[in-house]
Design a protein around this motif. Structure first.
Motif, PDB file in Angstrom:
ATOM      1  N   VAL A  61       0.977  -1.250  -0.060  1.00 55.94           N
ATOM      2  CA  VAL A  61       0.083   0.012  -0.042  1.00 55.94           C
ATOM      3  C   VAL A  61       0.939   1.285  -0.119  1.00 55.94           C
ATOM      4  CG1 VAL A  61      -1.325   1.332   1.507  1.00 55.94           C
ATOM      5  CG2 VAL A  61      -2.047  -0.798   0.773  1.00 55.94           C
ATOM      6  N   LEU A  62       1.876   1.186   0.746  1.00 56.64           N
ATOM      7  CA  LEU A  62       2.718   2.403   0.726  1.00 56.64           C
ATOM      8  C   LEU A  62       3.260   2.578  -0.484  1.00 56.64           C
ATOM      9  CD1 LEU A  62       4.659   1.724   4.218  1.00 56.64           C
ATOM     10  CD2 LEU A  62       2.828   3.378   3.777  1.00 56.64           C
ATOM     11  N   SER A  63       3.801   1.622  -1.165  1.00 60.13           N
ATOM     12  CA  SER A  63       4.229   1.596  -2.528  1.00 60.13           C
ATOM     13  C   SER A  63       3.391   2.503  -3.508  1.00 60.13           C
ATOM     14  CB  SER A  63       4.805   0.705  -3.123  1.00 60.13           C
ATOM     15  OG  SER A  63       5.908   0.083  -2.414  1.00 60.13           O
ATOM     16  N   HIS A  64       2.054   1.678  -3.518  1.00 58.18           N
ATOM     17  CA  HIS A  64       0.925   2.220  -4.283  1.00 58.18           C
ATOM     18  C   HIS A  64       0.410   3.584  -4.057  1.00 58.18           C
ATOM     19  CE1 HIS A  64       0.508  -1.320  -7.118  1.00 58.18           C
ATOM     20  NE2 HIS A  64       0.680  -2.164  -5.972  1.00 58.18           N
ATOM     21  N   TRP A  65       0.580   3.932  -2.760  1.00 56.09           N
ATOM     22  CA  TRP A  65       0.003   5.114  -2.221  1.00 56.09           C
ATOM     23  C   TRP A  65       1.064   6.379  -3.023  1.00 56.09           C
ATOM     24  CZ3 TRP A  65       0.258   7.083   3.661  1.00 56.09           C
ATOM     25  CH2 TRP A  65      -0.442   8.260   3.569  1.00 56.09           C
ATOM     26  N   LYS A  66       2.387   6.099  -2.958  1.00 49.33           N
ATOM     27  CA  LYS A  66       3.356   7.010  -3.436  1.00 49.33           C
ATOM     28  C   LYS A  66       3.023   7.285  -4.889  1.00 49.33           C
ATOM     29  CE  LYS A  66       7.503   6.232  -4.055  1.00 49.33           C
ATOM     30  NZ  LYS A  66       8.985   5.565  -3.681  1.00 49.33           N
ATOM     31  N   LYS A  67       2.483   6.241  -5.520  1.00 49.98           N
ATOM     32  CA  LYS A  67       2.124   6.554  -6.887  1.00 49.98           C
ATOM     33  C   LYS A  67       0.565   7.014  -7.277  1.00 49.98           C
ATOM     34  CE  LYS A  67       4.811   2.200  -8.059  1.00 49.98           C
ATOM     35  NZ  LYS A  67       4.380   0.838  -8.424  1.00 49.98           N
ATOM     36  N   GLY A  68       0.163   7.410  -5.967  1.00 51.50           N
ATOM     37  CA  GLY A  68      -1.066   7.766  -6.194  1.00 51.50           C
ATOM     38  C   GLY A  68      -2.250   6.724  -6.596  1.00 51.50           C
ATOM     39  N   ASN A  69      -2.060   5.393  -6.330  1.00 53.29           N
ATOM     40  CA  ASN A  69      -2.683   4.298  -6.866  1.00 53.29           C
ATOM     41  C   ASN A  69      -3.626   3.947  -5.970  1.00 53.29           C
ATOM     42  OD1 ASN A  69      -1.599   4.631  -9.470  1.00 53.29           O
ATOM     43  ND2 ASN A  69      -0.459   2.816  -9.386  1.00 53.29           N
ATOM     44  N   VAL A  70      -4.010   4.551  -4.939  1.00 55.12           N
ATOM     45  CA  VAL A  70      -4.991   4.049  -3.951  1.00 55.12           C
ATOM     46  C   VAL A  70      -6.400   5.040  -3.864  1.00 55.12           C
ATOM     47  CG1 VAL A  70      -5.327   3.430  -1.422  1.00 55.12           C
ATOM     48  CG2 VAL A  70      -3.049   3.093  -2.556  1.00 55.12           C
ATOM     49  N   ASP A  71      -7.382   4.402  -3.894  1.00 50.75           N
ATOM     50  CA  ASP A  71      -8.662   5.363  -3.514  1.00 50.75           C
ATOM     51  C   ASP A  71      -9.023   4.880  -2.035  1.00 50.75           C
ATOM     52  OD1 ASP A  71     -11.202   6.386  -3.247  1.00 50.75           O
ATOM     53  OD2 ASP A  71     -11.865   5.709  -5.262  1.00 50.75           O
ATOM     54  N   PHE A  72      -8.757   5.995  -1.072  1.00 52.94           N
ATOM     55  CA  PHE A  72      -8.773   5.675   0.206  1.00 52.94           C
ATOM     56  C   PHE A  72     -10.321   5.681   0.588  1.00 52.94           C
ATOM     57  CE2 PHE A  72      -4.405   6.900   0.089  1.00 52.94           C
ATOM     58  CZ  PHE A  72      -3.953   5.846   1.082  1.00 52.94           C
ATOM     59  N   LYS A  73     -11.091   6.551  -0.080  1.00 55.23           N
ATOM     60  CA  LYS A  73     -12.573   6.519   0.339  1.00 55.23           C
ATOM     61  C   LYS A  73     -13.090   5.339  -0.057  1.00 55.23           C
ATOM     62  CE  LYS A  73     -16.643   9.340  -0.179  1.00 55.23           C
ATOM     63  NZ  LYS A  73     -17.398  10.496  -1.024  1.00 55.23           N
ATOM     64  N   MET A  74     -12.819   4.714  -1.269  1.00 53.92           N
ATOM     65  CA  MET A  74     -13.525   3.633  -1.778  1.00 53.92           C
ATOM     66  C   MET A  74     -12.888   2.197  -0.710  1.00 53.92           C
ATOM     67  SD  MET A  74     -15.353   1.828  -3.635  1.00 53.92           S
ATOM     68  CE  MET A  74     -15.843   2.557  -5.390  1.00 53.92           C
ATOM     69  N   GLY A  75     -11.742   2.465  -0.427  1.00 54.14           N
ATOM     70  CA  GLY A  75     -11.115   1.445   0.446  1.00 54.14           C
ATOM     71  C   GLY A  75     -11.661   1.397   1.693  1.00 54.14           C
ATOM     72  N   THR A  76     -12.033   2.655   2.494  1.00 48.49           N
ATOM     73  CA  THR A  76     -12.575   2.780   3.810  1.00 48.49           C
ATOM     74  C   THR A  76     -14.118   1.928   3.743  1.00 48.49           C
ATOM     75  OG1 THR A  76     -11.295   4.616   4.145  1.00 48.49           O
ATOM     76  CG2 THR A  76     -13.079   4.142   5.564  1.00 48.49           C
ATOM     77  N   VAL A  77     -14.695   2.271   2.519  1.00 50.11           N
ATOM     78  CA  VAL A  77     -16.198   1.721   2.434  1.00 50.11           C
ATOM     79  C   VAL A  77     -15.811   0.402   2.403  1.00 50.11           C
ATOM     80  CG1 VAL A  77     -18.227   1.575   1.120  1.00 50.11           C
ATOM     81  CG2 VAL A  77     -17.149   3.935   1.501  1.00 50.11           C
ATOM     82  N   LEU A  78     -15.144  -0.097   1.620  1.00 58.95           N
ATOM     83  CA  LEU A  78     -14.925  -1.626   1.455  1.00 58.95           C
ATOM     84  C   LEU A  78     -14.648  -2.316   2.749  1.00 58.95           C
ATOM     85  CD1 LEU A  78     -13.083  -2.049  -2.011  1.00 58.95           C
ATOM     86  CD2 LEU A  78     -15.232  -2.964  -1.404  1.00 58.95           C
ATOM     87  N   LEU A  79     -13.690  -1.584   3.477  1.00 65.86           N
ATOM     88  CA  LEU A  79     -13.189  -2.288   4.796  1.00 65.86           C
ATOM     89  C   LEU A  79     -14.184  -2.430   5.970  1.00 65.86           C
ATOM     90  CD1 LEU A  79     -12.155  -0.542   7.612  1.00 65.86           C
ATOM     91  CD2 LEU A  79     -10.471   0.245   5.750  1.00 65.86           C
ATOM     92  N   LEU A  80     -15.190  -1.419   5.818  1.00 66.83           N
ATOM     93  CA  LEU A  80     -16.153  -1.398   6.760  1.00 66.83           C
ATOM     94  C   LEU A  80     -16.871  -2.723   6.578  1.00 66.83           C
ATOM     95  CD1 LEU A  80     -17.714   2.213   6.884  1.00 66.83           C
ATOM     96  CD2 LEU A  80     -16.324   1.256   8.526  1.00 66.83           C
ATOM     97  N   GLY A  81     -17.510  -3.246   5.333  1.00 67.90           N
ATOM     98  CA  GLY A  81     -18.094  -4.302   5.260  1.00 67.90           C
ATOM     99  C   GLY A  81     -17.248  -5.625   5.498  1.00 67.90           C
ATOM    100  N   GLY A  82     -15.709  -5.364   5.217  1.00 67.81           N
ATOM    101  CA  GLY A  82     -15.024  -6.555   5.073  1.00 67.81           C
ATOM    102  C   GLY A  82     -14.650  -6.848   6.743  1.00 67.81           C
ATOM    103  N   VAL A  83     -14.469  -5.664   7.653  1.00 71.58           N
ATOM    104  CA  VAL A  83     -14.271  -6.009   8.927  1.00 71.58           C
ATOM    105  C   VAL A  83     -15.535  -6.935   9.660  1.00 71.58           C
ATOM    106  CG1 VAL A  83     -14.145  -5.037  11.242  1.00 71.58           C
ATOM    107  CG2 VAL A  83     -12.529  -4.155   9.450  1.00 71.58           C
ATOM    108  N   LEU A  84     -16.644  -6.144   9.148  1.00 73.63           N
ATOM    109  CA  LEU A  84     -18.042  -7.184   9.620  1.00 73.63           C
ATOM    110  C   LEU A  84     -18.039  -8.285   9.245  1.00 73.63           C
ATOM    111  CD1 LEU A  84     -20.757  -6.767  11.206  1.00 73.63           C
ATOM    112  CD2 LEU A  84     -21.612  -6.028   8.945  1.00 73.63           C
ATOM    113  N   GLY A  85     -17.750  -8.630   8.139  1.00 71.40           N
ATOM    114  CA  GLY A  85     -17.742  -9.852   7.225  1.00 71.40           C
ATOM    115  C   GLY A  85     -16.616 -10.780   8.050  1.00 71.40           C
TER     116      GLY A  85
END
Lengths: 304, 251
Positions: free
Chosen positions: A69-93
């Motif tokens: 993630v740190l590498s992809h973040w540097k390249k600007g390849n992370v959508d944090f908003k989408m990631g956060t929504v996904l992980l809300l479901g993920g943690v519950l799941g």
């Protein structure tokens, strides 16, 4: 050099584990998925009991995911908003998944469910990806590059609670990524995976996210799903082998870095073609194991 | 060399004390009676040796028995084309480790009745199905055989006839192998001296198998502070992932 695993309660060759870890890390860095779904079957094949394999692989996934993630973040390849929504479901799941895992272990069908889940999900996703990427490769070879729509619109995009995801250039209902996260979280906990091999195609084909963002964003949500699974497995089942996980992750963090250096060398569709072939092969192998008559129909479980 | 010396010493002690101890004239010792499972544990091989007051044709049988408990046997059947565990039988009082060794075939040393009464042999153990298991006598035999077969395969049970070496009807020696997946606990060692199907003398000893060092500590923390252990495992992974990223960023 052999090392005794305190939770798996058996010795294992440390260099073999480091080697397997770095190979898996390399694939993970290259395509953003593949950490768990290859690693868990390999661990079970090496004789690690399946509950320990699943929980320890979840633990090791945290490290290459952070590093990636740190590498992809540097390249600007992370959508944090989408990631956060996904992980809300993920943690519950994943919380639901660990509870289900407990129940399946109690009735003695855990191993079967793990293997059957692999066969079903790997074969479906492998074939879909293979056909799709093959079509892209062939089309580009013919020279007909047509710029179509960003993504297909289906009824899924008509759900309520629409939100704008600027980075991904999407305007969709947040229910969809939460639901995807939830399903992936359940499977992640039972199968000992980060869920990348399910969430990556889901992000491309169901959400319609740009391929460049998919890998970084999936790694971002995997960190949280894997961390939640590890803590729950440790507290409920005491199946996390920290020695096994550390050996695996030492290999994989190096592999993932080398792998991510190659992402810009290989084309997206070629990556997916390679990955889909690996997925199909693994699922065929697992299917063969399930339908071949075992050499001994009887097996023994020694209770604590 | 050390072992050879111990045997000579034992023989010496035995010769001078045998007159006063006519009843139980068998002495034995183990090269190791405390097995520690630490990070480098790959299994253990223990020398069991001693002296007995024998005549030509006498036999020695050694039985090492680990902690006893519940062992489940499962059977797979084909359901919709897939092999699934469909039946299970729980066995109680099953030794989680068992090693039987002798100087020749046990069937030649003991007759059927003695083997049954003394519970010597893999099929003569006092292992019972859990009360409530419903199964026909014919099936019962198949399941019991499956238990023995699988325990032998896992190396937790072993039958090693002809492995006890006798010397001059006075000395014996054999090795007890503990596999790397050995359970922890107190292991009972029985040395039995037979003459014409009759027990002449016997000796008992114990081996204590326990976890030790870092591996024991990790195991204990994982059992007793399981949530903290899980959080620590995650933090360690985060730290290693972060450090590698810093290292590789500079390359």
């Amino acid at each position: 050099m052999y090392i005794y695993l305190p939770i798996a309660e058996q010795p294992i060759h440390s260099l073999a584990i480091l080697g397997v870890g770095s190979l898996i890390g390399f694939i993970m860095g290259l395509v953003g998925v593949g950490g768990g779904f290859l690693l868990t079957p390999i661990m079970m094949f090496l004789g690690i009991p399946s509950p320990v394999a699943v929980a320890s692989v979840a633990n090791q996934l945290v490290a290459p995911s952070i590093s990636g993630v740190l590498s992809h973040w540097k390249k600007g390849n992370v959508d944090f908003k989408m990631g956060t929504v996904l992980l809300l479901g993920g943690v519950l799941g994943s919380s639901i998944g660990v509870t289900l895992f407990n129940y399946l272990a109690k009735i003695g069908q855990l191993d079967l469910v793990i293997r059957a889940s692999y066969v079903i999900f790997l074969s479906i996703i492998g074939s879909l990806m293979f056909v799709e990427s093959m079509r892209l490769v062939l089309r580009k070879r013919k020279g007909k590059i047509t710029r179509g729509k960003l993504h297909q619109h289906t009824w899924l995009h008509g759900l309520p609670f629409k939100t704008r995801f600027r980075k991904s250039k999407l305007y969709i209902s947040i229910l969809l990524p939460i639901l995807i996260g939830l399903i992936v979280g359940i499977l992640a906990a039972i199968m000992g995976i980060g869920g990348g091999f399910i969430i990556v195609p889901a992000m491309i084909y169901l959400l319609g996210m740009p391929t460049s963002l998919v890998v970084g964003t999936s790694l971002f949500q995997i960190i949280f799903v894997a961390a939640n699974t590890t803590i729950l497995q440790a507290s409920q089942n005491q199946t996390v082998d920290i020695v096994l996980a550390t050996l695996l992750l030492l290999g994989s963090v190096v592999g993932v870095q080398i792998g991510s250096k190659f992402t810009n060398v290989l084309k997206g569709e070629h990556l997916r073609l390679i990955l889909s072939t690996i997925i199909i092969l693994v699922s065929l192998q697992l299917l063969t194991d399930l339908i071949t008559m075992p050499s001994d129909l009887f097996s023994v479980v020694i209770r604590k | 060399m050390k072992n050879a010396f111990q045997i000579i010493l034992l023989l010496f002690v035995y010769t001078y004390s045998s007159n006063s101890r006519a009843e139980n004239n068998l002495v034995a010792d183990l090269s190791q009676d405390n097995v520690k499972i630490s990070t480098d544990f790959l299994g253990a091989k223990i020398l069991l040796f001693g002296a007995y007051d024998g005549i030509k044709g006498d036999d020695i049988i050694v039985v090492v028995s680990g902690p006893k408990g519940l062992v489940t046997v499962q059977k797979k059947e084909k359901v919709l084309g897939v092999w699934v565990n469909t039946k299970k039988i729980n066995y109680i009082n099953a030794p989680k480790y068992l090693h039987i060794a002798s100087n020749k075939d046990i069937n030649e040393i003991l007759n059927y009745k003695t083997r049954k009464i003394s519970e010597i042999g893999l099929n003569n153990l006092n292992v019972r199905m859990q009360p409530g298991e419903k199964i026909s006598t014919k099936e019962e035999e198949e399941w019991r055989k499956a238990l023995t077969r699988n325990m032998l395969k896992s190396k937790l049970w072993s039958l090693d006839e002809n492995s006890v070496k006798l010397n001059k009807n006075a000395l014996f020696r054999t090795y007890v192998a503990l596999p790397s997946n050995v359970p922890t606990g107190i292991f009972n060692v029985k040395i039995l001296h037979y003459r014409n199907n009759t027990l002449i003398s016997k000796e008992r000893s114990t081996i204590n198998v326990s976890k030790s060092g870092m591996s024991a500590e990790i195991y204990n923390i994982a059992q007793n502070y399981s949530t903290l252990y899980g959080i620590f495992a995650v933090l360690l992974a985060v730290l290693i992932g972060w450090i590698t990223n810093i290292i590789f960023r500079k390359i």
